[in-house]
Every structure is written in C-alpha cells, then in structure tokens.
Design an enzyme around this catalytic site. Structure first.
Site, mmCIF file in Angstrom:
data_model
loop_
_atom_site.group_PDB
_atom_site.id
_atom_site.type_symbol
_atom_site.label_atom_id
_atom_site.label_comp_id
_atom_site.label_asym_id
_atom_site.label_seq_id
_atom_site.Cartn_x
_atom_site.Cartn_y
_atom_site.Cartn_z
ATOM 1 N N HIS A 182 -21.026 0.405 15.487
ATOM 2 C CA HIS A 182 -20.458 2.444 15.258
ATOM 3 C C HIS A 182 -20.240 2.042 13.576
ATOM 4 C CE1 HIS A 182 -17.404 5.662 15.199
ATOM 5 N NE2 HIS A 182 -16.982 5.556 14.102
ATOM 6 N N SER A 231 -18.315 8.118 11.018
ATOM 7 C CA SER A 231 -16.797 8.410 12.222
ATOM 8 C C SER A 231 -16.151 9.438 11.653
ATOM 9 C CB SER A 231 -16.322 6.816 11.836
ATOM 10 O OG SER A 231 -15.681 7.032 12.814
ATOM 11 N N ASP A 276 -22.434 2.607 20.764
ATOM 12 C CA ASP A 276 -21.683 2.234 19.775
ATOM 13 C C ASP A 276 -19.630 1.891 20.670
ATOM 14 O OD1 ASP A 276 -19.423 3.830 18.547
ATOM 15 O OD2 ASP A 276 -20.558 4.988 17.387
#
Length: 349
Positions: free
Chosen positions: A329, A205, A292
């Site tokens: 995620h 991320s 995601d």
C-alpha cells in the site's frame, strides 16, 4: 535460709476471662472499620463516576501516539531533505498545521540557509507545485512520505507535505470536515503565491478521500485543480471499512469503551470518493499496486471506471504496478517507472 518470693501467676480462670473479653471486642472493631469503609464508598463511588470520565477523556483523548518516534519535525534536513523548510499554517482558529516545503533538487545549493520568505517566493518560478496529502496515522516524516518528496523534488517540482490536524505536530483532533478544511488552507496558501504555476494534488490512501472532498469544495467556488493523483484510493461504496480511520488517535485502554463512548461515535466518516469523482473536472491519475493489501486492485479498477465515465478516458488514467515487487500500500514511489509516469502526467496538463 531465705525464702523465695514467687509472684502468683494468673489463674486459668483469669486467663480465660481475658481471652473471652478480647474475642468479644475484636468483632466490634472489625465492624467499625467495615462501616467506615462502606460510608466512604457510598460517597466516593458517585463522585468518581461523576469526575473520572472527564479525567479519562482528558488523558485518553487529548494525548495521542505520534509516530515515527523521537523525531524532530522542525528539522527536515535530519530526514535527508536539506533543501526543505518547516513552517506552520493556521487552518482555522486554534488549528496550526505543520508543513514541509521542498524546492526542486536543482536549487538545493541555493536553498541553504534561506528563510521562509525565500521559499515562498520560489513557488512562482514556473515549476509545478505538488501538494501531497498523506494517509492515515503518523507524520510527514514517515519514510515513504519522505521518499515521495525526494522523488518529486528530483523531477524538478516543488513539494508541500502538510500534516493534518492531530497528525505530527499539528494541533487539534482529526475529523473528515477538519481534514478537508486543512487541505483547502494549504491549497489556497499555495495558489496565492504560485501565480501561473501548475498545482497538482497527490492524495495517498486516506488522502485520496481528502483530495476528492477538497476538489468538490473548490468546484463550488468555481475552482478546478490543475491535476489530481490518487494513490491507493479507497472507495467506501465498493469496500467495507471495518475500522474507524481515526481510532489510532486515541489511547486504547481495555474495557474503557464500557464506561465511555468512543470519541469517534460522534465523528462520522463518509469520504464519498465515488460520488466526488462523478463531479470532479480535473485530469486524474490513479496509481495502484496489484498487491495492495488494504485496497484490492479490483476496487481501484471499479473506481477508475466511475471517474472515466464521468469525464472521458483521455482525462482519466489508471496505472497499475507489478504486485511481485512487494510494494503493497505504501511503496509505489520506489518503482523505477514512477518518474516517467509522473512526468507524462504533468506534460498532459
């Protein structure tokens, strides 16, 4: 017969006179109080507006919410990492980074009771070393970060999980340049001790932006990462970032923004991942879940294509994961095929 003495009662005229006098005095007292209050406000308000912003900035911007709650990052064994040591590295003057170093699972018995020097020496044992640059908010003790450390350790790899400045128990406040400097610090510390061992950067991320920034910085010094993993990589050129990634760091008080500018106003965040990928020369593995919810899979495919064109398809790979599993995620480390994916990538380096 005794006479009864009766005290004269006040006449109605006297009573009316007293009431009138009282009514004339009351307004006078009220106006004195009001005048005094106005005078105080005239002095207090300017002083408050001069002093209060500094106080508010101190209490709001210095203290931040650290999650998970009520955890002791000095005790990685409390998180099931009983072959891990907690240490602190100095990134820059006044910046201390909390870091976990987990050795390969096969050495967990040997690691019991060992000190920092022993852990440092193990970095040169020939096993690949992973530096895991985590995402936004929270600390290295978050469950999915602990899960990644356990996964890599079980595969026979060393894992270093640092908290950037402002995260966990690391000091300082987060900025893009600061996070990049922190990643460089950890990498240089590892390279100075790992000898010929492979060193792989795994960014997740927000960490994907930090990883690509760090790769480009090192290229300027003639250094190339052995390998780069980008999980859930965002791309500011392909998707709109609707919030500042460091706003979590600051306490939010209603209407405070009306009086004070957000500290992020002067903390511009770019993370030019796509531009960085055009410059990078390391083998890259993209990992992305089809469900995601923060970075759409289409963005991941577009980002992968940019990297593949800059190098070659053989050096850049995209592995997607079934969206029906609900990984979203943060959950890819749980996928059964992840160990094989990682081992295959390491063998290719």
């Amino acid at each position: 017969m005794k006479r009864r003495v009766v005290k004269p009662s006040p006449s109605s005229e006297t009573s009316d006179f007293r009431k009138a006098s009282s009514s004339r005095k009351a307004p006078s007292h009220r106006w004195i109080k009001r005048g005094f209050l106005a005078a105080v406000l005239c002095v207090l308000v300017p002083v408050t507006f001069k002093v209060l912003p500094d106080l508010i900035q101190h209490f709001i911007y210095t203290y931040r919410l650290s999650v998970p709650f009520f955890i002791d990052l000095n005790r990685p064994a409390d998180f099931g990492l009983n072959h891990t040591i907690n240490m602190y590295l100095t990134s820059e003057e006044g910046i201390s980074l909390g870091v976990w170093h987990t050795v390969p699972e096969s050495r967990w018995k040997e690691a019991q009771g060992k000190d920092l020097e022993w852990y440092q020496n193990t970095l040169s044992d020939g096993s690949p070393v992973f530096i895991y640059l985590h995402g936004n908010t929270g600390a290295r003790g978050a469950p999915h970060r602990v899960g990644v450390a356990k996964l890599l350790s079980a595969l026979g790899y060393h894992v270093l999980v640092p908290d950037y400045r402002g995260f966990g128990d690391s000091t300082g406040e987060p900025t893009e340049a600061g996070l990049t400097a922190d990643a460089l610090c950890v990498f240089n510390w590892v390279k100075a001790r790992s000898r010929d061992s492979l060193v792989v950067i795994w960014g997740h991320s927000l960490g994907t932006g930090v990883a690509s920034n760090t790769a480009v910085k090192l290229l300027e010094e003639g250094v190339v990462f052995d390998g780069v993993i980008l999980e859930g990589a965002f791309n500011t050129k392909r998707q709109e970032i609707t919030f500042h990634p460091f706003t979590w760091f600051y306490w939010k008080i209603p209407v405070i923004g009306y009086f004070l500018p957000g500290p992020w106003d002067n903390n511009k965040v770019v993370f030019p991942t796509e531009d960085n990928l055009r410059k990078m020369r390391s083998p890259i593995l993209f990992l992305h879940s089809e469900d995601d919810h923060l970075v759409p899979i289409e963005v991941a495919r577009q980002t992968y294509e940019v990297a593949a064109k800059a190098q070659s398809p053989e050096r850049v790979k995209l592995v997607t994961f079934d969206g029906s599993h609900g990984y979203l995620h943060n959950g890819l480390y749980r996928d059964p095929k992840m160990p094989q994916v990682l081992k295959s990538f390491v063998r290719s380096l």
